[in-house]
Write a protein that holds these residues in place. Sequence first.
Motif, PDB file in Angstrom:
ATOM      1  N   THR A 257      -2.243  -4.446   9.665  1.00 14.77           N
ATOM      2  CA  THR A 257      -1.300  -5.717   9.445  1.00 14.77           C
ATOM      3  C   THR A 257      -2.230  -6.597   9.006  1.00 14.77           C
ATOM      4  OG1 THR A 257      -2.233  -6.069  11.869  1.00 14.77           O
ATOM      5  CG2 THR A 257      -0.057  -5.083  11.604  1.00 14.77           C
ATOM      6  N   GLY A 258      -3.707  -6.661   8.982  1.00 17.58           N
ATOM      7  CA  GLY A 258      -4.480  -7.706   8.535  1.00 17.58           C
ATOM      8  C   GLY A 258      -4.674  -7.611   7.111  1.00 17.58           C
ATOM      9  N   TRP A 259      -4.120  -6.824   6.443  1.00 19.03           N
ATOM     10  CA  TRP A 259      -4.445  -6.674   4.994  1.00 19.03           C
ATOM     11  C   TRP A 259      -2.934  -7.274   4.314  1.00 19.03           C
ATOM     12  CZ3 TRP A 259      -4.261  -1.950   1.462  1.00 19.03           C
ATOM     13  CH2 TRP A 259      -4.812  -2.304   0.267  1.00 19.03           C
ATOM     14  N   VAL A 260      -2.998  -7.542   3.090  1.00 17.22           N
ATOM     15  CA  VAL A 260      -1.871  -8.266   2.316  1.00 17.22           C
ATOM     16  C   VAL A 260      -0.993  -7.194   2.268  1.00 17.22           C
ATOM     17  CG1 VAL A 260      -2.895 -10.227   1.047  1.00 17.22           C
ATOM     18  CG2 VAL A 260      -3.196  -7.946   0.228  1.00 17.22           C
ATOM     19  N   LYS A 261      -1.104  -6.206   2.220  1.00 14.67           N
ATOM     20  CA  LYS A 261       0.044  -5.133   1.932  1.00 14.67           C
ATOM     21  C   LYS A 261       0.963  -5.095   3.000  1.00 14.67           C
ATOM     22  CE  LYS A 261      -0.298  -1.112  -0.217  1.00 14.67           C
ATOM     23  NZ  LYS A 261      -0.788  -0.092  -0.240  1.00 14.67           N
ATOM     24  N   ALA A 262       0.584  -5.676   4.418  1.00 16.73           N
ATOM     25  CA  ALA A 262       1.687  -5.522   5.515  1.00 16.73           C
ATOM     26  C   ALA A 262       2.625  -6.766   5.260  1.00 16.73           C
ATOM     27  CB  ALA A 262       1.011  -5.766   6.719  1.00 16.73           C
ATOM     28  N   ALA A 263       1.943  -7.784   4.565  1.00 21.26           N
ATOM     29  CA  ALA A 263       3.210  -8.897   4.263  1.00 21.26           C
ATOM     30  C   ALA A 263       3.835  -8.708   3.054  1.00 21.26           C
ATOM     31  CB  ALA A 263       2.084 -10.213   3.983  1.00 21.26           C
ATOM     32  N   TRP A 264       3.108  -7.769   1.981  1.00 18.51           N
ATOM     33  CA  TRP A 264       4.050  -7.332   0.855  1.00 18.51           C
ATOM     34  C   TRP A 264       5.207  -6.519   1.355  1.00 18.51           C
ATOM     35  CZ3 TRP A 264       1.346  -5.745  -4.295  1.00 18.51           C
ATOM     36  CH2 TRP A 264       0.225  -6.598  -4.637  1.00 18.51           C
ATOM     37  N   THR A 265       5.149  -5.741   2.273  1.00 14.45           N
ATOM     38  CA  THR A 265       6.261  -4.961   2.726  1.00 14.45           C
ATOM     39  C   THR A 265       7.142  -5.833   3.406  1.00 14.45           C
ATOM     40  OG1 THR A 265       4.628  -3.276   3.303  1.00 14.45           O
ATOM     41  CG2 THR A 265       6.706  -3.086   4.371  1.00 14.45           C
ATOM     42  N   LEU A 266       6.732  -6.657   4.351  1.00 14.69           N
ATOM     43  CA  LEU A 266       7.720  -7.698   4.859  1.00 14.69           C
ATOM     44  C   LEU A 266       8.523  -8.252   3.997  1.00 14.69           C
ATOM     45  CD1 LEU A 266       6.611  -9.826   7.918  1.00 14.69           C
ATOM     46  CD2 LEU A 266       8.237 -10.839   6.064  1.00 14.69           C
ATOM     47  N   PHE A 267       7.807  -8.923   2.903  1.00 10.84           N
ATOM     48  CA  PHE A 267       8.683  -9.663   1.879  1.00 10.84           C
ATOM     49  C   PHE A 267       9.246  -8.880   0.782  1.00 10.84           C
ATOM     50  CE2 PHE A 267       5.405 -12.823   3.515  1.00 10.84           C
ATOM     51  CZ  PHE A 267       6.137 -13.697   4.199  1.00 10.84           C
ATOM     52  N   SER A 268       9.100  -7.691   0.777  1.00  6.08           N
ATOM     53  CA  SER A 268       9.859  -6.552  -0.157  1.00  6.08           C
ATOM     54  C   SER A 268      11.073  -6.170   0.560  1.00  6.08           C
ATOM     55  CB  SER A 268       8.818  -5.552  -0.593  1.00  6.08           C
ATOM     56  OG  SER A 268       7.666  -5.942  -1.283  1.00  6.08           O
ATOM     57  N   ALA A 269      10.884  -5.722   1.803  1.00  2.00           N
ATOM     58  CA  ALA A 269      12.060  -5.003   2.583  1.00  2.00           C
ATOM     59  C   ALA A 269      13.057  -5.959   3.051  1.00  2.00           C
ATOM     60  CB  ALA A 269      11.187  -4.305   3.544  1.00  2.00           C
ATOM     61  N   TYR A 354      -0.224  -2.238  -8.799  1.00  2.00           N
ATOM     62  CA  TYR A 354      -1.640  -2.928  -8.954  1.00  2.00           C
ATOM     63  C   TYR A 354      -1.601  -4.471  -8.769  1.00  2.00           C
ATOM     64  CZ  TYR A 354      -5.143  -5.500 -11.408  1.00  2.00           C
ATOM     65  OH  TYR A 354      -6.163  -6.498 -11.787  1.00  2.00           O
ATOM     66  N   GLY A 355      -2.039  -4.984  -7.613  1.00  3.23           N
ATOM     67  CA  GLY A 355      -1.840  -6.313  -7.634  1.00  3.23           C
ATOM     68  C   GLY A 355      -3.454  -6.951  -6.568  1.00  3.23           C
ATOM     69  N   GLN A 356      -3.250  -8.041  -6.410  1.00  2.00           N
ATOM     70  CA  GLN A 356      -4.533  -8.779  -5.514  1.00  2.00           C
ATOM     71  C   GLN A 356      -4.061  -9.711  -4.373  1.00  2.00           C
ATOM     72  OE1 GLN A 356      -6.357 -10.930  -8.569  1.00  2.00           O
ATOM     73  NE2 GLN A 356      -8.069  -9.345  -8.632  1.00  2.00           N
ATOM     74  N   SER A 357      -4.797  -9.964  -3.563  1.00  2.00           N
ATOM     75  CA  SER A 357      -4.396 -10.759  -2.602  1.00  2.00           C
ATOM     76  C   SER A 357      -3.952 -12.197  -3.233  1.00  2.00           C
ATOM     77  CB  SER A 357      -5.622 -11.340  -1.671  1.00  2.00           C
ATOM     78  OG  SER A 357      -6.204 -10.206  -1.023  1.00  2.00           O
ATOM     79  N   GLU A 358      -4.657 -12.520  -4.251  1.00  2.00           N
ATOM     80  CA  GLU A 358      -4.262 -13.981  -4.991  1.00  2.00           C
ATOM     81  C   GLU A 358      -3.033 -13.672  -5.690  1.00  2.00           C
ATOM     82  OE1 GLU A 358      -6.927 -12.146  -5.097  1.00  2.00           O
ATOM     83  OE2 GLU A 358      -8.739 -13.308  -5.306  1.00  2.00           O
ATOM     84  N   THR A 359      -2.034 -12.506  -5.931  1.00  2.00           N
ATOM     85  CA  THR A 359      -1.003 -12.314  -6.485  1.00  2.00           C
ATOM     86  C   THR A 359       0.207 -11.480  -5.646  1.00  2.00           C
ATOM     87  OG1 THR A 359      -1.598 -10.090  -7.619  1.00  2.00           O
ATOM     88  CG2 THR A 359      -2.595 -12.315  -8.500  1.00  2.00           C
ATOM     89  N   VAL A 360       1.212 -11.450  -6.535  1.00  2.00           N
ATOM     90  CA  VAL A 360       1.917 -10.315  -5.898  1.00  2.00           C
ATOM     91  C   VAL A 360       1.803  -9.179  -6.822  1.00  2.00           C
ATOM     92  CG1 VAL A 360       3.842 -12.108  -5.223  1.00  2.00           C
ATOM     93  CG2 VAL A 360       4.032 -11.400  -7.491  1.00  2.00           C
ATOM     94  N   VAL A 361       2.639  -8.536  -7.259  1.00  2.00           N
ATOM     95  CA  VAL A 361       2.536  -7.139  -7.903  1.00  2.00           C
ATOM     96  C   VAL A 361       2.199  -7.649  -9.379  1.00  2.00           C
ATOM     97  CG1 VAL A 361       3.251  -4.699  -8.466  1.00  2.00           C
ATOM     98  CG2 VAL A 361       4.055  -5.780  -6.165  1.00  2.00           C
ATOM     99  N   ILE A 362       1.123  -6.958  -9.868  1.00  2.00           N
ATOM    100  CA  ILE A 362       0.766  -7.626 -11.095  1.00  2.00           C
ATOM    101  C   ILE A 362       1.299  -6.474 -12.278  1.00  2.00           C
ATOM    102  CG2 ILE A 362      -1.035  -7.908 -12.883  1.00  2.00           C
ATOM    103  CD1 ILE A 362      -2.842  -8.956 -10.454  1.00  2.00           C
ATOM    104  N   CYS A 363       1.076  -5.132 -11.864  1.00  2.00           N
ATOM    105  CA  CYS A 363       1.608  -3.745 -12.928  1.00  2.00           C
ATOM    106  C   CYS A 363       2.124  -2.875 -11.805  1.00  2.00           C
ATOM    107  CB  CYS A 363       0.335  -3.136 -13.285  1.00  2.00           C
ATOM    108  SG  CYS A 363      -0.415  -4.275 -14.574  1.00  2.00           S
TER     109      CYS A 363
END
Length: 563
Positions: A257-269, A354-363
């Motif tokens: 949960t501490g990593w951006v990918k948890a938020a990515w999932t929340l905001f994607s799903a 591919y992406g970073q904490s700074e971005t959303v999905v780049i590729c």
Amino acid sequence: WRFCGPHGQPPPLHAPQKIVATWEAISLGRQPVPEYFNFAHDVLDMWSQLEKVGHRPPIPAFWWVSGTGAEVKWNFEELGEQSRRAANVLRDMCNLQPGDRMMLVLPRLPEWWLVSVACMRTGAVMIPGVSQLTEKDLKYRLQASRAKSIITSDSLAPRVDAISADCPTLQTKLLVSDSSRPGWMNFRELLREASTEHNCVKTKSQDPLAIYFTSGTTGAPKMVEHSQASYGLGFVASGRRWAALTPSDIFWNTSDTGWVKAAWTLFSAWPHGSCIFVHELSRVDAKLILNTLSSFPITTLCCVPTIFRLLVQEDLTRYQFMSLRHCLTGGEALNPDVREKWKSQVGLELHEGYGQSETVVICANPKGMKIKSGSMGKASPPYDVQIVDDEGNILPPGEEGNVAVRVRPTRPFCFFSCYLDNPKKTEASEQGDFYITGDRAHKDKDGYFWFMGRNDDVINSSSYRIGPVEVESALVEHPAVLEAAVVSSPDPIRGEVVKAFIVLSPTYCSQDPEKLTQELQEHVKRMTAPYKYPRKVAFVSELPKTVSGKIQRSKLRSQEWGR
Ligand code: ATP
Ligand code: MG
């Protein structure tokens, strides 16, 4: 600008499509980013109204399992009710006002999702962190972010207590636990007593939503600030294109949960009305993950490559994944061999992003697009992604350079606002018209990007430039190699040479290391250009990794160079 209908009335049936249409119109510059946006109000409350009038399949919006029999299932209405209670706790008990910051360090417990949504409802800025944080890490984060409140669980509370005297801005502490602790408020008790009535604050699109500390793969973690719109709207397209989510999907991302990918999932799903599935996963265990996939109707899976490397060590043909239809990975490079093994045994592609904490999905490799093994896919809209030189000039296909995202004349709306309190670093991250990711790659003539390595990880041996990922991918194709990390090592003649740190598969551990070294060197010479082979090889029991599972090559490099 609101997706929901007027108060008390159901939203129009086309409301979910409207989110996608809005995203597209903003991306194409046909519509400005709305002045006000709040994910809880504009997305979650809309789904809860649609659900009430029967316009969503009867699956939960959130489904949590402990692995030991406990289970939580909320539909959007229940999630709304619980998160409104939580918002009242944050506002009334923690005195959090819009813009105040809250650190959120919890294992995979339902409260993490509740408090994330409650932060949106109150306008508080969430700062997620991983549960493995030490006292020193916590102190650094609390001081740097000036968080006013923290919510955590039993295991971390003593660490917070040990350093809270050094964190003067920290005013309230919430504990997620069934027991009490002096100096802490019990979140579960407060939640039970709190009212379900709460008026969501009206947030501007540019208001801060979250502060993330980067993974710290290359050094001290940086504070990255995201706005309500950058995250709240930023994943709408990748949720549909890359993750292919619909209201009938059940999406499991094993991320901490501490990593951006948890938020990515929340905001994607949730914009697509999909269900977020969570397993408490107190330990990362391949069999546990595979059994969970077999026992629950999970349709969409996302794990970091490290986990897929573990999963493909198992006999996957012994499992039947009853509903699985789409698999995603990202966060570090996916070795082609792992993708092939997964595909041949499970019958499903691995779609890398591919992406970073700074971005959303780049590729990304969206569903339906031809996959080129070893490539991280094509630029993900709305980003204009280019390979540029150090002055920010676009390089032709095939040439290695910096992976860069165009930020001029228009900075994408789904982009970090700044490195917090560090304008110099924010400024230094741009060159010409581009934001420079710090990663090296080339783009082929079809627009596919091929990751070479992080800038600092690229090896320069006798003026040959060697990307660690290609050598590692060649190594893991050998059955003896479970995992590999490749870094530069000092050499009196060549300046630096390629050194491989290798974790062996259990069956190869007792083999003669000298013979195995030679065999692996010959193997790499056959698989890639021979000059890339590791002149030095070390067998190790594990590789240094961040808690998000990424290999920390910088640590191995420092060790090699005696720094
Ligand atoms: P820090 O910036 O503190 O060193 P970090 O860069 O690891 O940490 P994140 O923002 O979590 O923190 O990770 C983004 C980085 O992860 C990317 O810049 C890239 O180096 C790597 N990465 C992400 N996805 C992929 C991928 N599919 N292939 C290769 N590398 C990837
Ligand atoms: Mg980074």
